[in-house]
Design a protein around this motif. Structure first.
Motif, PDB file in Angstrom:
ATOM      1  N   GLU A 195      60.157  13.887  33.283  1.00 48.20           N
ATOM      2  CA  GLU A 195      60.936  14.681  34.234  1.00 48.20           C
ATOM      3  C   GLU A 195      61.527  15.913  33.560  1.00 48.20           C
ATOM      4  O   GLU A 195      61.487  17.012  34.118  1.00 48.20           O
ATOM      5  CB  GLU A 195      62.046  13.843  34.870  1.00 48.20           C
ATOM      6  N   VAL A 196      62.076  15.754  32.365  1.00 47.12           N
ATOM      7  CA  VAL A 196      62.654  16.894  31.646  1.00 47.12           C
ATOM      8  C   VAL A 196      61.562  17.913  31.335  1.00 47.12           C
ATOM      9  O   VAL A 196      61.765  19.124  31.499  1.00 47.12           O
ATOM     10  CB  VAL A 196      63.413  16.433  30.382  1.00 47.12           C
ATOM     11  N   ASP A 197      60.385  17.443  30.919  1.00 47.01           N
ATOM     12  CA  ASP A 197      59.271  18.366  30.666  1.00 47.01           C
ATOM     13  C   ASP A 197      58.913  19.134  31.935  1.00 47.01           C
ATOM     14  O   ASP A 197      58.646  20.340  31.889  1.00 47.01           O
ATOM     15  CB  ASP A 197      58.043  17.618  30.149  1.00 47.01           C
ATOM     16  N   TRP A 198      58.919  18.448  33.089  1.00 44.29           N
ATOM     17  CA  TRP A 198      58.611  19.107  34.356  1.00 44.29           C
ATOM     18  C   TRP A 198      59.689  20.142  34.685  1.00 44.29           C
ATOM     19  O   TRP A 198      59.381  21.252  35.099  1.00 44.29           O
ATOM     20  CB  TRP A 198      58.469  18.078  35.483  1.00 44.29           C
ATOM     21  N   PHE A 199      60.974  19.779  34.488  1.00 42.74           N
ATOM     22  CA  PHE A 199      62.069  20.725  34.737  1.00 42.74           C
ATOM     23  C   PHE A 199      61.905  21.983  33.877  1.00 42.74           C
ATOM     24  O   PHE A 199      62.147  23.092  34.334  1.00 42.74           O
ATOM     25  CB  PHE A 199      63.441  20.108  34.433  1.00 42.74           C
ATOM     26  N   ILE A 200      61.515  21.793  32.633  1.00 42.35           N
ATOM     27  CA  ILE A 200      61.324  22.926  31.723  1.00 42.35           C
ATOM     28  C   ILE A 200      60.130  23.768  32.177  1.00 42.35           C
ATOM     29  O   ILE A 200      60.216  24.996  32.241  1.00 42.35           O
ATOM     30  CB  ILE A 200      61.169  22.435  30.269  1.00 42.35           C
ATOM     31  N   GLU A 201      59.036  23.108  32.503  1.00 45.85           N
ATOM     32  CA  GLU A 201      57.837  23.822  32.961  1.00 45.85           C
ATOM     33  C   GLU A 201      58.124  24.651  34.214  1.00 45.85           C
ATOM     34  O   GLU A 201      57.639  25.777  34.348  1.00 45.85           O
ATOM     35  CB  GLU A 201      56.737  22.800  33.251  1.00 45.85           C
TER      36      GLU A 201
END
Length: 157
Positions: A61-67
C-alpha cells in the motif's frame, strides 16, 4: 477519499468489499502521525501489527501511495521509512500546503463530481505553483485555522 476512489477504480471494481484494499485505513494511520511540516517515521513492523495487516500488505500500500504521489519517500532504512504526505491528502493544522507541495512537486487530487459513479473518479492536477496558490487562497481558513475533531487522535492535542 481520492486515494480510496483511485485504488478501487484501478482494481476494476465499483464498490467496496471485504477484499478491497485497506487503502483509506492505512492512509489514515499514516497521516494521523503528522507533526507540522515534517516527514513521518513509518516503522513497517510496528504499524502493520498496530492495524492488523501483514507487513507485505502495508509495504504494498505504501509503495502504491508513493507511485501515485499521495506520499513521497525520503529514505527507508532497516524497515523504517521517512515519508512526506501530499497536502491534498492531509496536512497538520497551521502548516502551509504550498511549501510541502513545492518540496515534492505534489499533484493536487480531488474526487470527481459523482465520486465512484464518474468514469474517472479522481481528478489529478499536475503540480503547478499557481494551482497550489489558488487552493491555498480558496481554503485559507481551513489551512490556517482548521477545525480539529476529537476522533482524530493524531491531531486532538
Amino acid at each position: 477519499m481520492a486515494a480510496s476512489y483511485l485504488r478501487l477504480h484501478q482494481s476494476g471494481s465499483k464498490r467496496w468489499s471485504r477484499r478491497s484494499p485497506d487503502t483509506l485505513r492505512i492512509l489514515l494511520m499514516i497521516y494521523t502521525h503528522l507533526e507540522g511540516d515534517k516527514p513521518i517515521q513509518l516503522d513497517f513492523v510496528d504499524k502493520a501489527n498496530e492495524i492488523e495487516v501483514s507487513v507485505e500488505q502495508l509495504r504494498a500500500e505504501v509503495d502504491w501511495f508513493i507511485e501515485q504521489e499521495f506520499l513521497a519517500l525520503d529514505g527507508n532504512v532497516d524497515g523504517v521509512a521517512r515519508v512526506w504526505v501530499n497536502p491534498s491528502v492531509a496536512f497538520f493544522p497551521g502548516t502551509d500546503p504550498r511549501v510541502a507541495a513545492a518540496r515534492h512537486r505534489f499533484p493536487y487530487f480531488q474526487p470527481a463530481k459523482g465520486g465512484m459513479s464518474a468514469e474517472e473518479p479522481v481528478v489529478i492536477h499536475p503540480y503547478e505553483p499557481e494551482l497550489w496558490e489558488g487552493v491555498y487562497n480558496v481554503q485559507r481558513e481551513l489551512f490556517e485555522n482548521p477545525r480539529v475533531f476529537s476522533f482524530c487522535p493524531g491531531h486532538a492535542r
